[in-house]
Design a protein around this motif. Sequence first.
Motif, PDB file in Angstrom:
ATOM      1  N   TYR A 102      -7.743  -9.156  -1.082  1.00 25.26           N
ATOM      2  CA  TYR A 102      -7.157  -8.606  -2.688  1.00 25.26           C
ATOM      3  C   TYR A 102      -6.641  -7.146  -2.485  1.00 25.26           C
ATOM      4  O   TYR A 102      -5.730  -6.851  -3.255  1.00 25.26           O
ATOM      5  CB  TYR A 102      -8.694  -8.231  -3.634  1.00 25.26           C
ATOM      6  N   ILE A 103      -6.978  -6.322  -1.533  1.00 21.04           N
ATOM      7  CA  ILE A 103      -6.489  -5.169  -1.378  1.00 21.04           C
ATOM      8  C   ILE A 103      -5.706  -5.338  -0.108  1.00 21.04           C
ATOM      9  O   ILE A 103      -5.963  -5.538   1.011  1.00 21.04           O
ATOM     10  CB  ILE A 103      -7.454  -4.138  -1.131  1.00 21.04           C
ATOM     11  N   VAL A 104      -4.361  -4.736  -0.158  1.00 22.09           N
ATOM     12  CA  VAL A 104      -3.380  -4.953   0.849  1.00 22.09           C
ATOM     13  C   VAL A 104      -2.438  -3.506   0.742  1.00 22.09           C
ATOM     14  O   VAL A 104      -2.486  -2.667  -0.127  1.00 22.09           O
ATOM     15  CB  VAL A 104      -2.448  -6.052   0.586  1.00 22.09           C
ATOM     16  N   GLU A 105      -1.766  -3.400   1.893  1.00 23.23           N
ATOM     17  CA  GLU A 105      -1.055  -2.116   2.200  1.00 23.23           C
ATOM     18  C   GLU A 105      -0.002  -1.988   1.597  1.00 23.23           C
ATOM     19  O   GLU A 105       0.791  -3.170   1.498  1.00 23.23           O
ATOM     20  CB  GLU A 105      -1.158  -1.838   3.687  1.00 23.23           C
ATOM     21  N   ASN A 106       0.790  -1.110   1.330  1.00 24.58           N
ATOM     22  CA  ASN A 106       2.012  -1.198   0.512  1.00 24.58           C
ATOM     23  C   ASN A 106       3.194  -1.612   1.485  1.00 24.58           C
ATOM     24  O   ASN A 106       4.169  -2.419   1.296  1.00 24.58           O
ATOM     25  CB  ASN A 106       2.806   0.446   0.123  1.00 24.58           C
ATOM     26  N   ALA A 107       2.898  -1.202   3.040  1.00 24.96           N
ATOM     27  CA  ALA A 107       3.790  -1.714   3.885  1.00 24.96           C
ATOM     28  C   ALA A 107       3.854  -3.438   4.056  1.00 24.96           C
ATOM     29  O   ALA A 107       4.986  -3.749   4.136  1.00 24.96           O
ATOM     30  CB  ALA A 107       3.592  -1.216   5.369  1.00 24.96           C
ATOM     31  N   GLU A 108       2.516  -3.899   3.763  1.00 25.11           N
ATOM     32  CA  GLU A 108       2.628  -5.470   3.724  1.00 25.11           C
ATOM     33  C   GLU A 108       3.328  -5.977   2.683  1.00 25.11           C
ATOM     34  O   GLU A 108       4.061  -6.992   2.906  1.00 25.11           O
ATOM     35  CB  GLU A 108       1.168  -5.689   3.956  1.00 25.11           C
ATOM     36  N   VAL A 109       3.065  -5.355   1.754  1.00 23.99           N
ATOM     37  CA  VAL A 109       3.863  -5.701   0.357  1.00 23.99           C
ATOM     38  C   VAL A 109       5.491  -5.870   0.518  1.00 23.99           C
ATOM     39  O   VAL A 109       6.027  -6.587   0.095  1.00 23.99           O
ATOM     40  CB  VAL A 109       3.541  -4.725  -1.013  1.00 23.99           C
ATOM     41  N   GLU A 110       5.830  -4.589   0.853  1.00 24.60           N
ATOM     42  CA  GLU A 110       7.198  -4.371   1.235  1.00 24.60           C
ATOM     43  C   GLU A 110       7.889  -5.645   2.297  1.00 24.60           C
ATOM     44  O   GLU A 110       8.789  -6.032   2.096  1.00 24.60           O
ATOM     45  CB  GLU A 110       7.340  -3.167   1.668  1.00 24.60           C
ATOM     46  N   LYS A 111       7.212  -5.654   3.223  1.00 26.67           N
ATOM     47  CA  LYS A 111       7.709  -6.700   4.237  1.00 26.67           C
ATOM     48  C   LYS A 111       7.636  -8.074   3.622  1.00 26.67           C
ATOM     49  O   LYS A 111       8.412  -8.873   3.933  1.00 26.67           O
ATOM     50  CB  LYS A 111       6.614  -6.830   5.256  1.00 26.67           C
ATOM     51  N   PHE A 112       6.599  -8.486   2.736  1.00 29.61           N
ATOM     52  CA  PHE A 112       6.630  -9.877   2.052  1.00 29.61           C
ATOM     53  C   PHE A 112       7.723  -9.757   1.115  1.00 29.61           C
ATOM     54  O   PHE A 112       8.296 -11.022   1.002  1.00 29.61           O
ATOM     55  CB  PHE A 112       5.327  -9.746   1.194  1.00 29.61           C
TER      56      PHE A 112
END
Length: 67
Positions: A40-50
């Motif tokens: 449910y909670i993800v790091e911004n860096a992971e979102v940007e990579k996705f």
Amino acid sequence: MNIYYDPFPRNEEIPFFMVKELQSGYLSGVIGTFKDPEGYIVENAEVEKFDTNFPIKEKKILPGQLS
């Protein structure tokens, strides 16, 4: 109602965490702790990579669209 949000102490008021019964009295006598589901909670860096998996979108203004 005694439903608590996991990361915080039970005596702390959490204004962004709310529980609402959909049926009156359904949670009567229930005491428990809500925990966010895994992922449910993800790091911004992971979102940007996705997001790099998708083509960049161009903003368009179409006829009849409010601007």
